[in-house]
Design an enzyme around this catalytic site. Structure first.
Site, PDB file in Angstrom:
ATOM      1  N   LYS A   9      74.877  42.835 -21.676  1.00  0.00           N
ATOM      2  CA  LYS A   9      74.789  44.241 -21.307  1.00  0.00           C
ATOM      3  C   LYS A   9      76.189  44.815 -21.013  1.00  0.00           C
ATOM      4  O   LYS A   9      77.166  44.070 -20.925  1.00  0.00           O
ATOM      5  CB  LYS A   9      73.866  44.369 -20.089  1.00  0.00           C
ATOM      6  N   TYR A  49      63.180  48.952 -24.181  1.00  0.00           N
ATOM      7  CA  TYR A  49      62.612  48.870 -22.829  1.00  0.00           C
ATOM      8  C   TYR A  49      61.310  49.666 -22.690  1.00  0.00           C
ATOM      9  O   TYR A  49      60.975  50.097 -21.583  1.00  0.00           O
ATOM     10  CB  TYR A  49      63.652  49.321 -21.795  1.00  0.00           C
ATOM     11  N   ASN A 112      72.696  43.032 -13.910  1.00  0.00           N
ATOM     12  CA  ASN A 112      72.426  41.589 -14.015  1.00  0.00           C
ATOM     13  C   ASN A 112      72.860  40.993 -15.354  1.00  0.00           C
ATOM     14  O   ASN A 112      72.384  39.931 -15.759  1.00  0.00           O
ATOM     15  CB  ASN A 112      70.959  41.292 -13.688  1.00  0.00           C
ATOM     16  N   HIS A 115      70.190  40.334 -21.160  1.00  0.00           N
ATOM     17  CA  HIS A 115      68.768  40.411 -21.512  1.00  0.00           C
ATOM     18  C   HIS A 115      68.449  39.189 -22.350  1.00  0.00           C
ATOM     19  O   HIS A 115      69.261  38.783 -23.180  1.00  0.00           O
ATOM     20  CB  HIS A 115      68.475  41.675 -22.335  1.00  0.00           C
ATOM     21  N   GLU A 126      61.555  42.036 -30.781  1.00  0.00           N
ATOM     22  CA  GLU A 126      62.903  42.474 -30.392  1.00  0.00           C
ATOM     23  C   GLU A 126      63.937  42.145 -31.479  1.00  0.00           C
ATOM     24  O   GLU A 126      64.844  42.942 -31.725  1.00  0.00           O
ATOM     25  CB  GLU A 126      63.302  41.827 -29.060  1.00  0.00           C
TER      26      GLU A 126
HETATM   27  P1  IDP Z   1      64.410  40.641 -17.350  1.00  0.00           P
HETATM   28  O1  IDP Z   1      65.669  41.315 -17.871  1.00  0.00           O
HETATM   29  O2  IDP Z   1      64.736  39.436 -16.516  1.00  0.00           O
HETATM   30  O3  IDP Z   1      63.400  40.335 -18.439  1.00  0.00           O
HETATM   31  P2  IDP Z   1      62.656  42.836 -16.550  1.00  0.00           P
HETATM   32  O4  IDP Z   1      61.669  42.765 -15.435  1.00  0.00           O
HETATM   33  O5  IDP Z   1      62.138  42.835 -17.949  1.00  0.00           O
HETATM   34  O6  IDP Z   1      63.720  41.669 -16.321  1.00  0.00           O
HETATM   35  O7  IDP Z   1      63.523  44.153 -16.307  1.00  0.00           O
HETATM   36  C1  IDP Z   1      64.408  44.611 -17.320  1.00  0.00           C
HETATM   37  C2  IDP Z   1      65.711  44.992 -16.680  1.00  0.00           C
HETATM   38  O8  IDP Z   1      65.510  46.136 -15.865  1.00  0.00           O
HETATM   39  C3  IDP Z   1      66.325  43.958 -15.739  1.00  0.00           C
HETATM   40  O9  IDP Z   1      67.052  42.945 -16.410  1.00  0.00           O
HETATM   41  C4  IDP Z   1      67.212  44.823 -14.882  1.00  0.00           C
HETATM   42  O10 IDP Z   1      68.429  45.153 -15.577  1.00  0.00           O
HETATM   43  C5  IDP Z   1      66.386  46.095 -14.754  1.00  0.00           C
HETATM   44  N1  IDP Z   1      65.565  46.086 -13.530  1.00  0.00           N
HETATM   45  C6  IDP Z   1      64.424  45.413 -13.314  1.00  0.00           C
HETATM   46  N2  IDP Z   1      63.941  45.642 -12.079  1.00  0.00           N
HETATM   47  C7  IDP Z   1      64.823  46.497 -11.509  1.00  0.00           C
HETATM   48  C8  IDP Z   1      64.892  47.125 -10.216  1.00  0.00           C
HETATM   49  O11 IDP Z   1      64.056  46.934  -9.339  1.00  0.00           O
HETATM   50  N3  IDP Z   1      65.969  47.953 -10.008  1.00  0.00           N
HETATM   51  C9  IDP Z   1      66.930  48.179 -10.952  1.00  0.00           C
HETATM   52  N4  IDP Z   1      66.888  47.624 -12.159  1.00  0.00           N
HETATM   53  C10 IDP Z   1      65.859  46.781 -12.444  1.00  0.00           C
HETATM   54 MG    MG Z   2      62.250  41.594 -19.594  1.00  0.00          MG
END
Ligand code: IDP
Ligand code: MG
Length: 151
Positions: A9, A49, A112, A115, A126
């Site tokens: 990212k 997303y 974080n 992805h 994807e």
């Molecule tokens: P993942 O990336 O581990 O699969 P997902 O639940 O699919 O996690 O969420 C997609 C992305 O959305 C996360 O990697 C993160 O960047 C963002 N995200 C998820 N939950 C939150 C939140 O509570 N606050 C801000 N960003 C979030």
């Molecule tokens: Mg995810």
């Protein structure tokens, strides 16, 4: 062989962590099948997303992922979807295991770094969204016999 989509990212790119993260995937023995450095338009971000549309963090997530270029990759290996999710660590860096990318390099869920597809079905969708069939490279790796048993 199983495949998965990995994105580095905007924060990973801006912080100069492309090499460090790719090295972890190479070191595990996973095989790179496709890679591109690109900016997402809003449409691709929304498709990628789509599952999160309507959630409180959705608008921030779309702004984050479109804010700067990303590296998109396809990696191959046995159980690669689960293996890469483990290497990246839990979604929230606070919950990520020591040694994982999100533990070792990140602090907050909205920054974080990576992805990775969460299931083989999701991975197939994807990969199609990010790459055309002719961008997926079919190549022989010389050390496969030392990474895969029974080769
Ligand atoms: P993942 O990336 O581990 O699969 P997902 O639940 O699919 O996690 O969420 C997609 C992305 O959305 C996360 O990697 C993160 O960047 C963002 N995200 C998820 N939950 C939150 C939140 O509570 N606050 C801000 N960003 C979030
Ligand atoms: Mg995810």
């Amino acid at each position: 062989m199983e495949r998965t989509l990995v994105l580095l990212k905007p924060d990973a790119v801006q912080r100069g962590l492309i090499g460090a993260i790719i090295t972890r995937l190479e070191n595990r023995g996973l095989k790179l099948i496709a890679i591109k450095f690109t900016s997402l338009d809003r449409s691709l971000a929304e498709q990628h997303y789509a599952v999160h549309q309507g959630k409180a963090f959705y608008d921030g997530l779309i702004a984050y992922i479109t804010s700067s270029p990303v590296v998109a990759m396809v990696w191959e290996g046995p159980d690669v979807v689960a293996l890469v999710r483990a290497t990246m660590g839990a979604t929230h860096p606070r919950d990520a295991s020591p040694g994982s990318v999100r533990h070792d390099y990140a602090l907050q869920v909205g920054r974080n770094l990576t992805h990775a597809s969460d299931e083989t079905q999701t991975a197939a969708v994807e990969i199609k969204l990010w790459f055309s069939e002719d961008e997926l490279v079919d190549w022989d790796r010389a050390n496969d016999a030392w990474i895969y048993e029974g080769e």
